[in-house]
Design a protein around this motif. Structure first.
Motif, short mmCIF file in Angstrom:
data_model
loop_
_atom_site.label_atom_id
_atom_site.label_comp_id
_atom_site.label_asym_id
_atom_site.label_seq_id
_atom_site.Cartn_x
_atom_site.Cartn_y
_atom_site.Cartn_z
N PRO A 151 0.81 -1.23 0.00
CA PRO A 151 0.00 0.00 0.00
C PRO A 151 0.84 1.28 0.00
N ASP A 152 2.05 1.22 0.57
CA ASP A 152 2.92 2.40 0.51
C ASP A 152 3.20 2.80 -0.94
N LEU A 153 3.26 1.80 -1.80
CA LEU A 153 3.52 2.07 -3.21
C LEU A 153 2.23 2.38 -3.96
N THR A 154 1.23 1.54 -3.81
CA THR A 154 0.06 1.60 -4.69
C THR A 154 -0.95 2.67 -4.29
N ALA A 155 -0.87 3.18 -3.07
CA ALA A 155 -1.84 4.19 -2.64
C ALA A 155 -1.50 5.59 -3.13
N ARG A 156 -0.31 5.77 -3.66
CA ARG A 156 0.09 7.10 -4.13
C ARG A 156 -0.55 7.41 -5.49
N ALA A 157 -0.50 8.68 -5.87
CA ALA A 157 -1.05 9.08 -7.17
C ALA A 157 -0.40 8.28 -8.28
N ARG A 158 -1.23 7.80 -9.21
CA ARG A 158 -0.72 6.93 -10.26
C ARG A 158 -0.48 7.71 -11.55
N PRO A 159 0.74 7.63 -12.10
CA PRO A 159 0.99 8.23 -13.41
C PRO A 159 0.37 7.38 -14.51
N HIS A 160 0.35 7.91 -15.73
CA HIS A 160 -0.32 7.20 -16.82
C HIS A 160 0.59 7.05 -18.04
N ALA A 161 0.44 5.92 -18.70
CA ALA A 161 1.21 5.64 -19.91
C ALA A 161 0.70 6.48 -21.07
N ASP A 162 1.49 6.52 -22.15
CA ASP A 162 1.14 7.31 -23.33
C ASP A 162 0.31 6.53 -24.33
N ASP B 96 4.13 1.15 -12.78
CA ASP B 96 3.84 2.48 -13.32
C ASP B 96 4.77 3.56 -12.78
N TRP B 97 5.12 3.49 -11.52
CA TRP B 97 5.87 4.59 -10.91
C TRP B 97 7.32 4.62 -11.38
N ILE B 98 7.95 3.46 -11.52
CA ILE B 98 9.31 3.48 -12.05
C ILE B 98 9.31 3.70 -13.56
N ALA B 99 8.24 3.28 -14.24
CA ALA B 99 8.14 3.58 -15.67
C ALA B 99 8.08 5.08 -15.90
N ALA B 100 7.30 5.77 -15.09
CA ALA B 100 7.20 7.22 -15.21
C ALA B 100 8.54 7.89 -14.89
N ASP B 101 9.26 7.35 -13.93
CA ASP B 101 10.56 7.91 -13.57
C ASP B 101 11.55 7.78 -14.73
N LEU B 102 11.54 6.65 -15.40
CA LEU B 102 12.42 6.47 -16.56
C LEU B 102 12.01 7.39 -17.70
N ARG B 103 10.72 7.54 -17.91
CA ARG B 103 10.24 8.44 -18.97
C ARG B 103 10.73 9.86 -18.72
N ARG B 104 10.70 10.31 -17.49
CA ARG B 104 11.20 11.66 -17.17
C ARG B 104 12.69 11.81 -17.49
N SER B 105 13.39 10.70 -17.50
CA SER B 105 14.83 10.71 -17.79
C SER B 105 15.15 10.47 -19.25
N GLY B 106 14.13 10.51 -20.12
CA GLY B 106 14.36 10.37 -21.55
C GLY B 106 14.46 8.94 -22.03
N ILE B 107 13.99 7.99 -21.24
CA ILE B 107 14.03 6.57 -21.60
C ILE B 107 12.61 6.07 -21.83
N ALA B 108 12.36 5.47 -22.96
CA ALA B 108 11.05 4.88 -23.23
C ALA B 108 10.92 3.57 -22.48
N VAL B 109 9.70 3.24 -22.09
CA VAL B 109 9.43 1.99 -21.38
C VAL B 109 8.35 1.21 -22.11
N TRP B 110 8.65 -0.05 -22.37
CA TRP B 110 7.72 -0.99 -23.01
C TRP B 110 7.30 -1.96 -21.90
N ASN B 111 6.21 -1.62 -21.22
CA ASN B 111 5.80 -2.33 -20.00
C ASN B 111 4.79 -3.41 -20.36
N ILE B 112 5.22 -4.67 -20.34
CA ILE B 112 4.40 -5.75 -20.87
C ILE B 112 3.55 -6.42 -19.80
#
Length: 307
Positions: A32-43, A89-105
């Motif tokens: 819950p510490d992870l999943t209760a936070r605001a969720r970013p969204h994929a493109d 989702d949260w680490i995917a968003a962090d990588l996106r902010r750093s200019g790295i695309a994420v293909w989350n399967i």
């Protein structure tokens, strides 16, 4: 929607036990510490099949590209009712902010129709290969792909590299699998035989049997094309990031795999992170994720050994 009841119960019981034994034990993150936070969204979300879990989320940085790519694989004991791709989702968003695309399967777990063997493995492979087919459309650089998997996803991320070594008779064999330059496993379970023998692992042992299926005359060795050590050497660098206080995945499952991979000639490193459990590995604010991200960025700057 992410469902982590089983993981939460196991982790909570283990944390209580550890705290009772060690008054100075670190306060570990819970699900819950992870999943209760605001969720970013994929493109974008792409389909590679008709099942609701045969999906890929694309996290694409702003700009023209082409962008290096992290092929991301979630865990959850290979069981859809435990977790799905949104756990990442949260680490995917962090990588996106750093200019790295994420293909989350995503993929069908052992509890879905068609999951288990060969479906779960075939799904992971099809989702990965879709990246090759769609790279041009989305400005993705598939000469720079790092696979990142958490927990059971660590197994699948490493297995995706090993697909190139599958025998032609295996139903999981494909002629030209996506090339992956590097793997980062976060608290992974790469050795299915060792996992099946580890009664203290947070997934339990029965799920491995559900994943690999029963032996048949045409498939007498259920681990031959499913367990990563059977596919060694993978021929690409591998980094394992494991928490010293992970009560879900025993550390010996990491050290045991590293020993086998090195003996086979692979370049493998185990990064042991203190005061870290299982959730910290995919929480973007943690020391564990900072280490994993450092490894990812360094790998993406290196030329692929397979290109």
């Amino acid at each position: 929607m992410v469902r982590l009841i089983r993981f939460a119960l196991v982790a909570s019981a283990a944390i209580v036990s550890a705290t009772t034994l060690h008054a100075d034990a670190p306060r570990l993150l819970t699900w819950p510490d992870l999943t209760a936070r605001a969720r970013p969204h994929a493109d974008a979300t792409l389909n590679y099949g008709t099942d609701p879990y045969q999906r890929v989320d694309l996290w694409r940085p702003a700009g023209k590209g082409p962008f290096p790519v992290v092929l991301m694989v979630h865990g959850g004991c290979w069981t859809t009712s435990v977790a799905d791709r949104t756990l990442m989702d949260w680490i995917a968003a962090d990588l996106r902010r750093s200019g790295i695309a994420v293909w989350n399967i995503d993929y069908r777990g052992v509890d879905r129709p068609g999951g288990g063997y060969p479906g779960t493995f075939a799904d992971a492979g099809a989702a990965a290969d879709l990246l090759g087919a769609k790279a041009g459309q989305y400005g993705l650089d598939i000469t720079r792909v790092v696979a990142v998997g958490h927990s059971a996803g660590g197994h699948l991320a490493l297995w995706l590299v090993g697909r190139g070594r599958l025998p032609a008779a295996s139903p999981l064999h494909v002629e030209h699998p996506l090339r992956i330059a590097h793997v980062v496993s976060l608290g992974g379970l790469p050795d299915l035989e060792a996992t099946a023998a580890a009664k203290d692992n947070g997934c339990g042992t029965a799920v491995v049997g559900q994943l690999v299926g029963k032996a048949t005359p045409s498939h007498p060795d259920v681990y031959a094309d499913t367990s990563v050590p059977r596919l060694l050497p993978l021929g690409v660098p591998q980094d394992l990031v494991n928490g010293e206080d992970d009560t879900i995945i025993p550390m010996r499952l990491g050290t045991g795999y590293v020993a086998k991979a090195r003996a086979a000639g692979d370049r493998v490193a185990l990064h042991r992170v203190p005061a870290t459990g299982h959730v910290e590995l995919i929480a973007p604010e943690t020391v564990a994720w900072a280490e994993a991200k450092r490894l990812i960025v360094a790998a993406l700057k290196s030329p692929s050994p397979r290109t």
